[in-house]
Design an enzyme around this catalytic site. Structure first.
Site, PDB file in Angstrom:
ATOM      1  N   GLY A  37       9.416  -0.833  18.473  1.00 43.40           N
ATOM      2  CA  GLY A  37       9.754   0.249  19.394  1.00 43.40           C
ATOM      3  C   GLY A  37       9.258   1.607  18.933  1.00 43.40           C
ATOM      4  O   GLY A  37       9.386   2.595  19.653  1.00 43.40           O
ATOM      5  N   GLY A  40       4.531   3.361  12.891  1.00 43.92           N
ATOM      6  CA  GLY A  40       4.806   3.865  11.542  1.00 43.92           C
ATOM      7  C   GLY A  40       5.342   2.811  10.589  1.00 43.92           C
ATOM      8  O   GLY A  40       5.419   3.043   9.382  1.00 43.92           O
ATOM      9  N   GLU A 191      15.803   4.950  -6.511  1.00 48.17           N
ATOM     10  CA  GLU A 191      15.719   6.064  -5.547  1.00 48.17           C
ATOM     11  C   GLU A 191      17.017   6.176  -4.742  1.00 48.17           C
ATOM     12  O   GLU A 191      17.637   7.246  -4.682  1.00 48.17           O
ATOM     13  CB  GLU A 191      14.528   5.860  -4.595  1.00 48.17           C
ATOM     14  CG  GLU A 191      13.185   6.126  -5.256  1.00 48.17           C
ATOM     15  CD  GLU A 191      11.982   6.102  -4.294  1.00 48.17           C
ATOM     16  OE1 GLU A 191      10.883   6.417  -4.736  1.00 48.17           O
ATOM     17  OE2 GLU A 191      12.147   5.750  -3.099  1.00 48.17           O
ATOM     18  N   HIS A 449      -2.447  28.772 -15.491  1.00 51.24           N
ATOM     19  CA  HIS A 449      -1.265  29.017 -16.325  1.00 51.24           C
ATOM     20  C   HIS A 449      -0.325  30.013 -15.663  1.00 51.24           C
ATOM     21  O   HIS A 449      -0.800  30.997 -15.103  1.00 51.24           O
ATOM     22  CB  HIS A 449      -1.718  29.574 -17.681  1.00 51.24           C
ATOM     23  CG  HIS A 449      -0.565  29.967 -18.554  1.00 51.24           C
ATOM     24  ND1 HIS A 449       0.157  29.040 -19.274  1.00 51.24           N
ATOM     25  CD2 HIS A 449      -0.001  31.184 -18.796  1.00 51.24           C
ATOM     26  CE1 HIS A 449       1.122  29.665 -19.932  1.00 51.24           C
ATOM     27  NE2 HIS A 449       1.056  30.964 -19.657  1.00 51.24           N
TER      28      HIS A 449
HETATM   29  P1  FAD Z   1       4.848  -2.248   7.419  1.00 51.53           P
HETATM   30  O1  FAD Z   1       5.000  -0.814   7.169  1.00 51.53           O
HETATM   31  O2  FAD Z   1       5.982  -3.146   7.066  1.00 51.53           O
HETATM   32  O3  FAD Z   1       4.504  -2.397   8.974  1.00 51.53           O
HETATM   33  C1  FAD Z   1       4.409  -3.617   9.595  1.00 51.53           C
HETATM   34  C2  FAD Z   1       4.801  -3.440  11.044  1.00 51.53           C
HETATM   35  O4  FAD Z   1       4.453  -4.618  11.739  1.00 51.53           O
HETATM   36  C3  FAD Z   1       6.291  -3.241  11.281  1.00 51.53           C
HETATM   37  O5  FAD Z   1       6.521  -2.063  12.011  1.00 51.53           O
HETATM   38  C4  FAD Z   1       6.723  -4.465  12.083  1.00 51.53           C
HETATM   39  O6  FAD Z   1       7.694  -4.163  13.079  1.00 51.53           O
HETATM   40  C5  FAD Z   1       5.423  -4.867  12.735  1.00 51.53           C
HETATM   41  N1  FAD Z   1       5.327  -6.287  13.077  1.00 51.53           N
HETATM   42  C6  FAD Z   1       5.595  -7.353  12.293  1.00 51.53           C
HETATM   43  N2  FAD Z   1       5.326  -8.497  12.948  1.00 51.53           N
HETATM   44  C7  FAD Z   1       4.888  -8.146  14.164  1.00 51.53           C
HETATM   45  C8  FAD Z   1       4.454  -8.873  15.302  1.00 51.53           C
HETATM   46  N3  FAD Z   1       4.388 -10.208  15.294  1.00 51.53           N
HETATM   47  N4  FAD Z   1       4.108  -8.188  16.400  1.00 51.53           N
HETATM   48  C9  FAD Z   1       4.146  -6.830  16.432  1.00 51.53           C
HETATM   49  N5  FAD Z   1       4.534  -6.089  15.388  1.00 51.53           N
HETATM   50  C10 FAD Z   1       4.892  -6.735  14.273  1.00 51.53           C
HETATM   51  N6  FAD Z   1       5.629   3.009  -0.250  1.00 51.53           N
HETATM   52  C11 FAD Z   1       5.030   4.105  -0.740  1.00 51.53           C
HETATM   53  O7  FAD Z   1       3.804   4.107  -0.928  1.00 51.53           O
HETATM   54  N7  FAD Z   1       5.748   5.243  -1.010  1.00 51.53           N
HETATM   55  C12 FAD Z   1       7.088   5.295  -0.844  1.00 51.53           C
HETATM   56  O8  FAD Z   1       7.699   6.334  -1.102  1.00 51.53           O
HETATM   57  C13 FAD Z   1       7.746   4.144  -0.337  1.00 51.53           C
HETATM   58  N8  FAD Z   1       9.080   4.164  -0.129  1.00 51.53           N
HETATM   59  C14 FAD Z   1       9.691   3.050   0.387  1.00 51.53           C
HETATM   60  C15 FAD Z   1      11.065   3.093   0.582  1.00 51.53           C
HETATM   61  C16 FAD Z   1      11.724   1.997   1.093  1.00 51.53           C
HETATM   62  C17 FAD Z   1      13.209   2.052   1.304  1.00 51.53           C
HETATM   63  C18 FAD Z   1      10.974   0.832   1.458  1.00 51.53           C
HETATM   64  C19 FAD Z   1      11.659  -0.359   2.052  1.00 51.53           C
HETATM   65  C20 FAD Z   1       9.606   0.781   1.264  1.00 51.53           C
HETATM   66  C21 FAD Z   1       8.951   1.893   0.724  1.00 51.53           C
HETATM   67  N9  FAD Z   1       7.576   1.896   0.484  1.00 51.53           N
HETATM   68  C22 FAD Z   1       6.964   2.996  -0.045  1.00 51.53           C
HETATM   69  C23 FAD Z   1       6.739   0.713   0.798  1.00 51.53           C
HETATM   70  C24 FAD Z   1       6.006   0.915   2.131  1.00 51.53           C
HETATM   71  O9  FAD Z   1       6.946   1.139   3.139  1.00 51.53           O
HETATM   72  C25 FAD Z   1       5.165  -0.316   2.452  1.00 51.53           C
HETATM   73  O10 FAD Z   1       4.321  -0.628   1.373  1.00 51.53           O
HETATM   74  C26 FAD Z   1       4.306  -0.058   3.677  1.00 51.53           C
HETATM   75  O11 FAD Z   1       5.109   0.273   4.783  1.00 51.53           O
HETATM   76  C27 FAD Z   1       3.452  -1.285   4.014  1.00 51.53           C
HETATM   77  O12 FAD Z   1       2.703  -1.034   5.157  1.00 51.53           O
HETATM   78  P2  FAD Z   1       2.236  -2.216   6.125  1.00 51.53           P
HETATM   79  O13 FAD Z   1       1.482  -1.563   7.222  1.00 51.53           O
HETATM   80  O14 FAD Z   1       1.576  -3.277   5.345  1.00 51.53           O
HETATM   81  O15 FAD Z   1       3.575  -2.870   6.696  1.00 51.53           O
HETATM   82  P1  NAD Z   2      11.188  -3.922  -7.022  1.00 48.20           P
HETATM   83  O1  NAD Z   2      10.310  -5.092  -7.224  1.00 48.20           O
HETATM   84  O2  NAD Z   2      10.674  -2.557  -7.309  1.00 48.20           O
HETATM   85  O3  NAD Z   2      12.501  -4.079  -7.924  1.00 48.20           O
HETATM   86  C1  NAD Z   2      13.337  -5.175  -7.832  1.00 48.20           C
HETATM   87  C2  NAD Z   2      14.221  -5.203  -9.069  1.00 48.20           C
HETATM   88  O4  NAD Z   2      15.226  -6.178  -8.865  1.00 48.20           O
HETATM   89  C3  NAD Z   2      13.465  -5.581 -10.331  1.00 48.20           C
HETATM   90  O5  NAD Z   2      13.852  -4.719 -11.358  1.00 48.20           O
HETATM   91  C4  NAD Z   2      13.914  -7.012 -10.582  1.00 48.20           C
HETATM   92  O6  NAD Z   2      13.894  -7.374 -11.941  1.00 48.20           O
HETATM   93  C5  NAD Z   2      15.337  -6.963 -10.035  1.00 48.20           C
HETATM   94  N1  NAD Z   2      15.883  -8.250  -9.617  1.00 48.20           N
HETATM   95  C6  NAD Z   2      15.247  -9.262  -8.973  1.00 48.20           C
HETATM   96  N2  NAD Z   2      16.118 -10.269  -8.719  1.00 48.20           N
HETATM   97  C7  NAD Z   2      17.317  -9.861  -9.197  1.00 48.20           C
HETATM   98  C8  NAD Z   2      18.613 -10.448  -9.216  1.00 48.20           C
HETATM   99  N3  NAD Z   2      18.832 -11.642  -8.680  1.00 48.20           N
HETATM  100  N4  NAD Z   2      19.621  -9.756  -9.785  1.00 48.20           N
HETATM  101  C9  NAD Z   2      19.404  -8.522 -10.333  1.00 48.20           C
HETATM  102  N5  NAD Z   2      18.195  -7.921 -10.339  1.00 48.20           N
HETATM  103  C10 NAD Z   2      17.170  -8.583  -9.771  1.00 48.20           C
HETATM  104  O7  NAD Z   2      11.710  -4.055  -5.525  1.00 48.20           O
HETATM  105  P2  NAD Z   2      12.481  -3.027  -4.594  1.00 48.20           P
HETATM  106  O8  NAD Z   2      13.082  -1.931  -5.398  1.00 48.20           O
HETATM  107  O9  NAD Z   2      13.328  -3.859  -3.716  1.00 48.20           O
HETATM  108  O10 NAD Z   2      11.296  -2.419  -3.722  1.00 48.20           O
HETATM  109  C11 NAD Z   2      10.493  -3.271  -2.887  1.00 48.20           C
HETATM  110  C12 NAD Z   2       9.104  -2.746  -2.736  1.00 48.20           C
HETATM  111  O11 NAD Z   2       9.102  -1.551  -1.974  1.00 48.20           O
HETATM  112  C13 NAD Z   2       8.458  -2.455  -4.049  1.00 48.20           C
HETATM  113  O12 NAD Z   2       7.401  -3.366  -4.223  1.00 48.20           O
HETATM  114  C14 NAD Z   2       7.922  -1.076  -3.956  1.00 48.20           C
HETATM  115  O13 NAD Z   2       6.539  -1.039  -4.208  1.00 48.20           O
HETATM  116  C15 NAD Z   2       8.194  -0.636  -2.540  1.00 48.20           C
HETATM  117  N6  NAD Z   2       8.811   0.693  -2.618  1.00 48.20           N
HETATM  118  C16 NAD Z   2       8.051   1.723  -3.075  1.00 48.20           C
HETATM  119  C17 NAD Z   2       8.603   2.974  -3.228  1.00 48.20           C
HETATM  120  C18 NAD Z   2       7.766   4.096  -3.750  1.00 48.20           C
HETATM  121  O14 NAD Z   2       6.551   3.944  -3.805  1.00 48.20           O
HETATM  122  N7  NAD Z   2       8.343   5.221  -4.129  1.00 48.20           N
HETATM  123  C19 NAD Z   2       9.936   3.190  -2.903  1.00 48.20           C
HETATM  124  C20 NAD Z   2      10.686   2.121  -2.464  1.00 48.20           C
HETATM  125  C21 NAD Z   2      10.103   0.877  -2.316  1.00 48.20           C
END
Ligand code: FAD
Ligand code: NAD
Length: 470
Positions: A37, A40, A191, A449
């Site tokens: 919907g 992003g 975070e 600096h």
């Molecule tokens: P997604 O962003 O997951 O997008 C995939 C999209 O495809 C979704 O909108 C989904 O609805 C849609 N979709 C799936 N299946 C279908 C279908 N069959 N038909 C139509 N649409 C579909 N990364 C960073 O680099 N910096 C950060 O600070 C960061 N913070 C994060 C914080 C959190 C809480 C989380 C959960 C993730 C964070 N990430 C961060 C990771 C980042 O969000 C992902 O790596 C990134 O969004 C991946 O992009 P993508 O396009 O591969 O997939």
């Molecule tokens: P993560 O892989 O960063 O961390 C998961 C943690 O959970 C690890 O430390 C792991 O050892 C631990 N773990 C796994 N199984 C467990 C269990 N059964 N009990 C206790 N601990 C356990 O995964 P995440 O924090 O869920 O983030 C998911 C992805 O989203 C990451 O790959 C990250 O790249 C992406 N992300 C990125 C950002 C950013 O770039 N700032 C922010 C949020 C998320």
């Protein structure tokens, strides 16, 4: 067919929408199918953006409560207005997702709302998101799968997004929980654990391994755990969660020491499950289309991001590697360029990773542990922010910059930063690495600096044992 597409992208996240824009720039008739919907993806809707908005707001609260007085500013009656904080976060998300819709229009990309399914080479059906109405059939020369990832569930800990939440629920809690347990000391755990601690929760982070942020440079992991503990997070390392039960007055989390010992129960108001993410391919029809997946559900691709089926490509979280928005975006660009007959390339050894705690944590390239394992001879230059004048002016001097360089050639192999604006500081080193530069190159560049980037220069000088300010 004259109205057939050159490219249909399934998924409107950072991988998908960026690929669609680049394809359109290259003259391809493009559609982007998205079911949630809003454009992003995870990043803008329930990931990077809302989490960073809350990190910024909660940081301001903490500054006002604890730090302003050190600068001679007395503020009385500082009070959290959680509703307003959440509304601001939602507005940031809406404005950015709306902006992407405008970009779609500007680039003449058809944004098709609904869930896409591959019906064979060159055919994608789109089911309306509300399940009502007929599916639409799209014909296309190429299909790009950019369907991203979803939360990895933990058996015995059922997510209800109210009391047992994933990151999505943790971004929208209606009130500050008195006690919160976070399962996983990874990026999301640190975070969002930081956000809720700053807003007043007593936060316990339960981690299976013996380090926070596994995979990061070990010195960084240790320092981060020390700093966040000082800020008030409680870490329970080497601990296995065995279950969580939600009752009327909260959630009981059961856990036991990983290496044996007595089980114990922790009573909290909210549990956040943050143990990683897994590829999302539900309902895509991959099996029927003959697209291979690994045993963990990722879609393998070749150097051109093509799957085992000709004309079907995949990028972003769904293909594995670092699950980062900028990695997905870069793959989107390169993949579109390859489809258009150009060449593209990503240096996977120079993708920065940033954790937006305070202080921030940023890394690029190899860790010391990896270099030791590879048998690479390396030199280390390290500089603490306590010796940086700008960090001292800012009263924000926790952490260090560490640069790793090849012992023989001086080429920069990695950089690890814990400290103020680490996420911005790392970019200088990423750029130098992309140009195959050396520590000496950074050390010889004039840095303004007083500035935090001077710490990067000093760490680079440190590689040759000639840092000035330490
Ligand atoms: P997604 O962003 O997951 O997008 C995939 C999209 O495809 C979704 O909108 C989904 O609805 C849609 N979709 C799936 N299946 C279908 C279908 N069959 N038909 C139509 N649409 C579909 N990364 C960073 O680099 N910096 C950060 O600070 C960061 N913070 C994060 C914080 C959190 C809480 C989380 C959960 C993730 C964070 N990430 C961060 C990771 C980042 O969000 C992902 O790596 C990134 O969004 C991946 O992009 P993508 O396009 O591969 O997939
Ligand atoms: P993560 O892989 O960063 O961390 C998961 C943690 O959970 C690890 O430390 C792991 O050892 C631990 N773990 C796994 N199984 C467990 C269990 N059964 N009990 C206790 N601990 C356990 O995964 P995440 O924090 O869920 O983030 C998911 C992805 O989203 C990451 O790959 C990250 O790249 C992406 N992300 C990125 C950002 C950013 O770039 N700032 C922010 C949020 C998320």
């Amino acid at each position: 067919m004259s109205d057939a597409y050159d490219l249909v992208v399934i998924g409107g996240g950072p991988g998908g929408y960026v690929a669609a824009i680049r394809a359109a720039q290259l003259g391809m008739k493009t559609a982007c199918v998205e079911g949630r919907g809003a454009l992003g993806g995870t990043c803008l809707n329930v990931g990077c953006i809302p989490s960073k908005a809350l990190l910024q707001s909660s940081h301001h609260l903490e500054m006002a409560e604890k730090e302003f007085s050190h600068h001679g500013i007395d503020v009385n009656g500082v009070k959290l207005n959680l509703k307003a904080m959440m509304e601001r976060k939602d507005k940031v998300v809406q404005s950015l997702t709306g902006g992407i819709e405008m970009l779609m229009k500007k680039n003449k990309i058809d944004y098709i709302k609904g869930w896409g399914r591959i019906e064979g080479a060159g055919k994608v059906s789109v089911k309306p998101a509300d399940g009502k109405g007929k599916a639409q059939m799209l014909e296309t020369a190429n299909i790009l799968i950019a369907t991203g990832s979803e939360v990895t569930p933990l058996p015995g800990v059922e997510i209800d997004e109210k009391r047992i939440v994933s990151s999505t629920g943790a971004l929208s809690l209606p009130k500050v929980p008195s006690r919160m347990a976070v399962i996983g000391a990874g990026v999301i755990g640190l975070e969002l654990g930081s956000v809720w601690r700053r807003l007043g929760s007593e936060v316990t982070v339960v981690e299976f391994l013996d380090v926070a942020l596994p995979g990061m440079d070990a010195e960084v992991s240790k320092q981060v755990q020390r700093i966040l503990t000082k800020q008030g997070l409680t870490f329970r390392m080497k601990t296995k969660v065995t279950g969580a039960k939600a009752g009327k007055d909260g959630v009981t989390l059961t856990m036991e020491p990983r290496d044996g010992g007595d089980a114990e129960a922790l009573k909290v108001d909210v549990v956040l499950v943050a143990i990683g993410r897994r590829p999302f391919t539900e309902g895509l029809g991959l099996k029927e289309a003959g697209v291979e997946v690994t045993d963990r559900g990722f879609i393998p691709v070749d150097a051109d991001y093509q799957t085992n089926v000709e004309g079907i490509y995949a990028i972003g979280d769904v293909i594995g590697g670092a699950m980062l928005a900028h990695k997905a975006e870069d793959e989107g660009v390169v993949c579109a360029e390859i489809m258009a007959g150009q060449t593209g390339h990503i240096d996977y050894g120079a993708i920065p990773g940033i954790v937006y705690t305070h202080p921030e944590i940023a890394a690029v390239g190899k860790t010391e542990e990896q270099l030791k394992k590879d048998g690479t001879a390396y030199k280390v230059g390290k500089f603490p922010f306590t010796a940086n004048s700008r960090a001292r002016c800012n009263a924000d001097a926790d952490g260090f910059v560490k640069i790793l360089a090849d012992a023989e050639t001086d080429k920069v192999l990695g950089c690890h930063i814990v400290g103020p604006q680490a996420g911005d500081l790392i970019q200088e080193v990423v750029n130098v690495m992309e140009f195959g530069g050396s520590a000496e190159d950074i050390a010889r560049i004039c840095h303004g600096h007083p500035g935090l980037p001077e710490s990067v220069k000093e760490a680079a000088l440190g590689v040759a044992g000639r840092a000035i300010h330490i």
